[in-house]
Design a protein around this motif. Structure first.
Motif, PDB file in Angstrom:
ATOM      1  N   TYR A 184       2.496   4.388 -36.164  1.00 18.85           N
ATOM      2  CA  TYR A 184       2.580   2.939 -36.313  1.00 18.85           C
ATOM      3  C   TYR A 184       3.516   2.419 -35.220  1.00 18.85           C
ATOM      4  O   TYR A 184       4.643   2.894 -35.080  1.00 18.85           O
ATOM      5  N   LEU A 185       3.058   1.475 -34.455  1.00 20.29           N
ATOM      6  CA  LEU A 185       3.882   0.934 -33.382  1.00 20.29           C
ATOM      7  C   LEU A 185       4.884  -0.080 -33.925  1.00 20.29           C
ATOM      8  O   LEU A 185       4.586  -0.807 -34.878  1.00 20.29           O
ATOM      9  N   ALA A 186       6.027  -0.136 -33.294  1.00 21.06           N
ATOM     10  CA  ALA A 186       7.061  -1.084 -33.717  1.00 21.06           C
ATOM     11  C   ALA A 186       6.540  -2.520 -33.653  1.00 21.06           C
ATOM     12  O   ALA A 186       6.843  -3.325 -34.538  1.00 21.06           O
ATOM     13  N   ILE A 187       5.723  -2.836 -32.657  1.00 21.12           N
ATOM     14  CA  ILE A 187       5.212  -4.208 -32.552  1.00 21.12           C
ATOM     15  C   ILE A 187       4.251  -4.546 -33.692  1.00 21.12           C
ATOM     16  O   ILE A 187       4.079  -5.714 -34.023  1.00 21.12           O
ATOM     17  N   GLN A 188       3.665  -3.536 -34.323  1.00 21.22           N
ATOM     18  CA  GLN A 188       2.813  -3.783 -35.491  1.00 21.22           C
ATOM     19  C   GLN A 188       3.649  -4.249 -36.682  1.00 21.22           C
ATOM     20  O   GLN A 188       3.120  -4.883 -37.589  1.00 21.22           O
ATOM     21  N   ALA A 189       4.931  -3.929 -36.684  1.00 21.62           N
ATOM     22  CA  ALA A 189       5.818  -4.306 -37.788  1.00 21.62           C
ATOM     23  C   ALA A 189       6.414  -5.694 -37.592  1.00 21.62           C
ATOM     24  O   ALA A 189       7.179  -6.161 -38.444  1.00 21.62           O
ATOM     25  N   ASP A 190       6.050  -6.377 -36.520  1.00 23.16           N
ATOM     26  CA  ASP A 190       6.546  -7.735 -36.281  1.00 23.16           C
ATOM     27  C   ASP A 190       6.201  -8.624 -37.476  1.00 23.16           C
ATOM     28  O   ASP A 190       5.056  -8.674 -37.918  1.00 23.16           O
ATOM     29  N   GLY A 191       7.218  -9.252 -38.048  1.00 25.37           N
ATOM     30  CA  GLY A 191       7.024 -10.126 -39.197  1.00 25.37           C
ATOM     31  C   GLY A 191       6.990  -9.402 -40.536  1.00 25.37           C
ATOM     32  O   GLY A 191       6.775 -10.027 -41.570  1.00 25.37           O
ATOM     33  N   ILE A 236      16.001  -8.607 -34.858  1.00 26.23           N
ATOM     34  CA  ILE A 236      15.247  -9.136 -33.723  1.00 26.23           C
ATOM     35  C   ILE A 236      15.527  -8.195 -32.562  1.00 26.23           C
ATOM     36  O   ILE A 236      16.685  -7.888 -32.273  1.00 26.23           O
ATOM     37  N   ALA A 237      14.463  -7.721 -31.929  1.00 24.30           N
ATOM     38  CA  ALA A 237      14.650  -6.750 -30.847  1.00 24.30           C
ATOM     39  C   ALA A 237      13.525  -6.876 -29.837  1.00 24.30           C
ATOM     40  O   ALA A 237      12.435  -7.354 -30.156  1.00 24.30           O
ATOM     41  N   ASP A 238      13.822  -6.435 -28.632  1.00 20.07           N
ATOM     42  CA  ASP A 238      12.816  -6.341 -27.591  1.00 20.07           C
ATOM     43  C   ASP A 238      12.406  -4.875 -27.493  1.00 20.07           C
ATOM     44  O   ASP A 238      13.263  -3.997 -27.315  1.00 20.07           O
ATOM     45  N   VAL A 239      11.104  -4.613 -27.630  1.00 16.17           N
ATOM     46  CA  VAL A 239      10.613  -3.237 -27.626  1.00 16.17           C
ATOM     47  C   VAL A 239       9.460  -3.070 -26.640  1.00 16.17           C
ATOM     48  O   VAL A 239       8.702  -4.003 -26.385  1.00 16.17           O
ATOM     49  N   MET A 270       9.775  -6.190 -13.595  1.00 16.24           N
ATOM     50  CA  MET A 270       9.129  -6.947 -14.643  1.00 16.24           C
ATOM     51  C   MET A 270       9.124  -6.113 -15.931  1.00 16.24           C
ATOM     52  O   MET A 270       8.656  -4.992 -15.959  1.00 16.24           O
ATOM     53  N   SER A 271       9.650  -6.697 -16.980  1.00 17.40           N
ATOM     54  CA  SER A 271       9.719  -5.999 -18.252  1.00 17.40           C
ATOM     55  C   SER A 271       8.464  -6.262 -19.077  1.00 17.40           C
ATOM     56  O   SER A 271       7.988  -7.391 -19.159  1.00 17.40           O
ATOM     57  N   LEU A 272       7.968  -5.230 -19.662  1.00 17.34           N
ATOM     58  CA  LEU A 272       6.804  -5.355 -20.528  1.00 17.34           C
ATOM     59  C   LEU A 272       7.206  -5.443 -21.992  1.00 17.34           C
ATOM     60  O   LEU A 272       6.349  -5.407 -22.871  1.00 17.34           O
ATOM     61  N   LYS A 273       8.487  -5.536 -22.236  1.00 16.56           N
ATOM     62  CA  LYS A 273       8.971  -5.553 -23.617  1.00 16.56           C
ATOM     63  C   LYS A 273       8.490  -6.798 -24.348  1.00 16.56           C
ATOM     64  O   LYS A 273       8.311  -7.852 -23.755  1.00 16.56           O
ATOM     65  N   LYS A 274       8.302  -6.618 -25.637  1.00 16.41           N
ATOM     66  CA  LYS A 274       7.872  -7.719 -26.494  1.00 16.41           C
ATOM     67  C   LYS A 274       8.941  -7.917 -27.552  1.00 16.41           C
ATOM     68  O   LYS A 274       9.445  -6.958 -28.131  1.00 16.41           O
ATOM     69  N   ARG A 275       9.267  -9.150 -27.829  1.00 14.59           N
ATOM     70  CA  ARG A 275      10.253  -9.464 -28.864  1.00 14.59           C
ATOM     71  C   ARG A 275       9.585  -9.394 -30.227  1.00 14.59           C
ATOM     72  O   ARG A 275       8.514  -9.962 -30.435  1.00 14.59           O
ATOM     73  N   ILE A 276      10.227  -8.661 -31.135  1.00  8.95           N
ATOM     74  CA  ILE A 276       9.742  -8.574 -32.508  1.00  8.95           C
ATOM     75  C   ILE A 276      10.841  -9.025 -33.453  1.00  8.95           C
ATOM     76  O   ILE A 276      12.028  -8.944 -33.140  1.00  8.95           O
TER      77      ILE A 276
END
Length: 169
Positions: free
Chosen positions: A65-72, A17-20, A1-7
């Protein structure tokens, strides 16, 4: 199970667009996934400034700063700001003043200097020193960096451009 989030974000004007992994820091994502080597990993505690990038127009420490914080968000690195010409006079002044010795701190210093010039175009020498105090440099002793930034402040205030000494190919 992947915990990656698409940003989805814009980096240096290009859509990404990436999965991190949620724990991936923005500087690691930029360096490892997008192969942008301008922001460096130094202290990994936000103290040295080597990882500095811009997110939505504000400089931040990419190691905190986390990469998911930069989403959008709009992310700009020294590479993008160089390509756009935003840093041209600062880079030229840094070269003239020998303020880029090893280059490790240069990307963070340039972004901090650009923000200073934008926010405080009439900054004094002491204000320049205070502004860049969060960026470590082990080579120059800061004098040449301060000189380079002050040169740009003076040139911009008088409506002059710092022109290259040698034409770049």
């Amino acid at each position: 199970m992947s915990l990656k989030k698409r940003i989805s974000l814009t980096v240096n004007g290009l859509p990404v667009i990436a999965d991190v992994e949620p724990r991936t820091h923005l500087v690691d994502f930029l360096r490892e996934e997008l192969h942008l080597k301008g922001p460096h990993l130094g202290c990994e505690q936000g103290a040295c400034g080597a990882c500095t990038v811009k997110v939505d127009g504000h400089i931040i420490r990419g190691c905190l700063y986390l990469a998911i914080q930069a989403d959008g968000s709009q992310v700009e690195t020294v590479e993008g700001l160089t390509k756009s010409g935003v840093l041209a006079d600062l880079q030229e002044s840094f070269m003239r003043r020998n303020a880029m010795q090893c280059g490790f701190c240069s990307s963070g210093m340039l972004l901090a200097a650009a923000e200073l010039i934008e926010k405080r175009p009439k900054a004094t020498r002491e204000e320049v020193r205070e502004w860049i105090s969060g960026n470590y440099c082990r080579c120059t002793g800061y004098h040449s960096i301060v000189d380079a930034i002050v040169d740009v402040l003076v040139a911009r205030a008088s409506g002059q451009k710092i022109k290259p000494v040698i034409a770049h190919a």
